[in-house]
Design a protein around this motif. Structure first.
Motif, PDB file in Angstrom:
ATOM      1  N   ILE A 249     -22.607 -42.358  -5.101  1.00 25.96           N
ATOM      2  CA  ILE A 249     -23.717 -42.174  -4.162  1.00 25.96           C
ATOM      3  C   ILE A 249     -25.115 -42.975  -4.552  1.00 25.96           C
ATOM      4  CG2 ILE A 249     -22.648 -40.169  -2.967  1.00 25.96           C
ATOM      5  CD1 ILE A 249     -24.599 -38.487  -4.523  1.00 25.96           C
ATOM      6  N   GLY A 250     -25.923 -43.503  -3.677  1.00 33.40           N
ATOM      7  CA  GLY A 250     -27.002 -43.882  -4.144  1.00 33.40           C
ATOM      8  C   GLY A 250     -26.709 -45.435  -4.977  1.00 33.40           C
TER       9      GLY A 250
ATOM     10  N   LYS B  60     -24.360 -49.224   0.414  1.00 28.98           N
ATOM     11  CA  LYS B  60     -24.345 -47.893  -0.164  1.00 28.98           C
ATOM     12  C   LYS B  60     -23.430 -47.043   0.553  1.00 28.98           C
ATOM     13  CE  LYS B  60     -28.952 -48.020  -2.574  1.00 28.98           C
ATOM     14  NZ  LYS B  60     -29.948 -47.266  -2.630  1.00 28.98           N
TER      15      LYS B  60
ATOM     16  N   TYR C 211     -22.921 -42.948   1.210  1.00 32.73           N
ATOM     17  CA  TYR C 211     -23.363 -41.680   1.150  1.00 32.73           C
ATOM     18  C   TYR C 211     -22.471 -40.571   1.673  1.00 32.73           C
ATOM     19  CZ  TYR C 211     -27.950 -43.936   0.249  1.00 32.73           C
ATOM     20  OH  TYR C 211     -28.834 -44.811  -0.235  1.00 32.73           O
TER      21      TYR C 211
ATOM     22  N   ASN D 198     -24.065 -32.812   0.706  1.00 27.98           N
ATOM     23  CA  ASN D 198     -23.968 -32.810  -0.951  1.00 27.98           C
ATOM     24  C   ASN D 198     -23.243 -31.664  -1.617  1.00 27.98           C
ATOM     25  OD1 ASN D 198     -26.399 -34.520  -1.121  1.00 27.98           O
ATOM     26  ND2 ASN D 198     -27.467 -33.105  -2.314  1.00 27.98           N
TER      27      ASN D 198
ATOM     28  N   ARG E 243     -19.657 -33.271  -1.323  1.00 33.81           N
ATOM     29  CA  ARG E 243     -19.726 -34.256  -2.602  1.00 33.81           C
ATOM     30  C   ARG E 243     -19.387 -33.606  -3.983  1.00 33.81           C
ATOM     31  NH1 ARG E 243     -22.876 -35.387  -7.508  1.00 33.81           N
ATOM     32  NH2 ARG E 243     -22.490 -37.616  -7.970  1.00 33.81           N
TER      33      ARG E 243
ATOM     34  N   GLU F 200     -31.497 -38.576  -3.689  1.00 38.85           N
ATOM     35  CA  GLU F 200     -31.387 -39.450  -2.560  1.00 38.85           C
ATOM     36  C   GLU F 200     -30.461 -39.277  -1.472  1.00 38.85           C
ATOM     37  OE1 GLU F 200     -30.212 -44.386  -2.402  1.00 38.85           O
ATOM     38  OE2 GLU F 200     -31.156 -43.446  -4.151  1.00 38.85           O
ATOM     39  N   ASN F 201     -29.387 -38.768  -1.841  1.00 42.63           N
ATOM     40  CA  ASN F 201     -28.299 -38.447  -0.836  1.00 42.63           C
ATOM     41  C   ASN F 201     -28.861 -37.480   0.353  1.00 42.63           C
ATOM     42  OD1 ASN F 201     -25.108 -38.864  -0.535  1.00 42.63           O
ATOM     43  ND2 ASN F 201     -25.549 -36.990   0.235  1.00 42.63           N
TER      44      ASN F 201
END
Length: 377
Positions: free
Chosen positions: A210-211, A262, A264, A268, A271, A292-293
């Motif tokens: 991610i990112g 990217k 995402y 979160n 993830r 960032e996510n």
């Protein structure tokens, strides 16, 4: 109870001439939303849960006569988990066209099986919304700015699914259940995925990236698939609202990356559950990626509920100059850098400033993130 923005959007669009379609991942509150809409209207309501085989049978390839008998006496028709009904779009078209006095509200846990063709059966007959996990904007409105600021580190680790937010202390168990095969079982129902473990391997690989820019060839080599199959599987995951992508912004300036992406995760917590990593922020090496996510997701939630008409990107050059996040609104560019712990404010690269003079620039950190996720920066 946390007030969901999408409830007001749906209520404002109540119109018997069009169906309201609410699409989003499992367990974000779509069924609860239908019950709230039923309780807050004075209409006679028919609730149809398509997880029940008998309900699916009634809606599969049904005729106008059969629909009339089934819906007689009801003027608000709520259909939950509609993706499980074959030919559901034609059934909805009949309800809207033949029974113009009936309001139809439908939920689906995936865009798989629903046509995105401009000439599909529901063209001109629907308002469509995406319902996502609880947004930071909704939580700020519910708890207030100060409380949400104090809970920020927990949000970064555990995410914002309703049962996670509402059951403090049981987050790990809830996320372990959420992130199992139920999260993406619609992929297996609608698509030919012969090895479910491949989806799990792909999700783990994406969770570690991610990112960062992703290479379909690299992912394919890692899990034993060709790049075309990787693209197809990621498309399934996007339509099931597990991940999404941002494309690189470019206008043919020398050195710009033109075909990069990217990936995402929409949450979160999901993830981190896929990786089995719930360490607190002060022990993590991936805080920059989590930050960032989180910010990109919360910004997109705000845009989804506020009918944003721009486009969202990241920007990078072959010389490693970069902008974390960029919005293009009719040629006006809003650019953002995300910083978690650094006290230094980076300057926008001269290459971008020179070639795109019509822009704004802001650095988003824990001090001003609430203004960003609510659209005030």
């Amino acid at each position: 109870m946390i007030e969901r923005i999408i409830k007001q959007l749906a209520k404002q669009r109540m119109s018997p001439q069009k169906a309201i379609i609410i699409i989003g991942p499992r367990r974000v509150g779509k069924t609860a939303l239908l019950h709230m809409l039923s309780n807050e209207t004075i209409k006679n309501t028919l609730f149809m849960n398509c997880d029940e085989p008998g309900i699916r049978q009634k809606l599969n390839y049904t005729t106008a006569t059969e629909l009339k008998a089934e819906t007689s006496g009801f003027n608000l028709i709520l259909i939950d988990e509609a993706q499980r009904v074959q030919n559901i779009e034609m059934t909805l078209k009949l309800l809207v066209d033949i029974f113009p006095g009936k309001q139809v509200v439908v939920t689906s846990s995936t865009a798989l099986g629903l046509s995105d063709s401009p000439n599909g059966p529901l063209t001109g007959r629907k308002y469509e919304y995406t319902m996502l996990p609880i947004s930071a904007e909704e939580l700020i409105a519910h708890h207030g700015k100060d409380i949400e600021r104090r809970l920020l580190e927990r949000r970064l680790v555990y995410g914002l699914y309703p049962e996670v937010v509402n059951h403090a202390g049981d987050e790990c168990e809830a996320l372990t259940n959420l992130s199992g095969s139920n999260l993406y079982k619609d992929i297996f129902a609608f698509q030919d995925v012969r090895k479910p473990e491949i989806i799990e391997q792909l999700l783990q690989a994406l969770a570690l990236r991610i990112g960062s820019e992703v290479s379909y060839n690299e992912l394919g080599c890692l899990i034993g698939l060709n790049s075309q199959t990787v693209r197809r599987y990621i498309d399934f995951l996007e339509k099931s609202f597990i991940v999404f992508h941002l494309s690189s912004f470019n206008r043919d300036v020398q050195g710009e990356l033109k075909k990069s992406h990217k990936i995402y995760f929409w949450d979160n917590g999901i993830r981190n559950a896929i990786l089995g990593d719930f360490k607190p922020i002060n022990l993590r090496q991936d805080i920059g990626a989590l930050w960032e996510n989180y910010l990109v997701v919360e910004r997109l939630k705000h845009h989804s509920y506020s009918q944003f008409n721009g486009k969202c990107y990241f920007w990078r050059t072959k010389q490693q100059q970069e902008i974390d996040y960029l919005e293009d609104i009719d040629g006006e560019l809003r650019t953002y850098e995300f910083r978690w712990g650094s006290t230094k404010h980076p300057k926008l690269t001269a290459t971008f400033s020179k070639n795109y003079p019509n822009h704004t620039y802001a650095v988003i950190n824990p001090d001003n993130y609430q203004e960003f996720v609510t659209g005030r920066i």
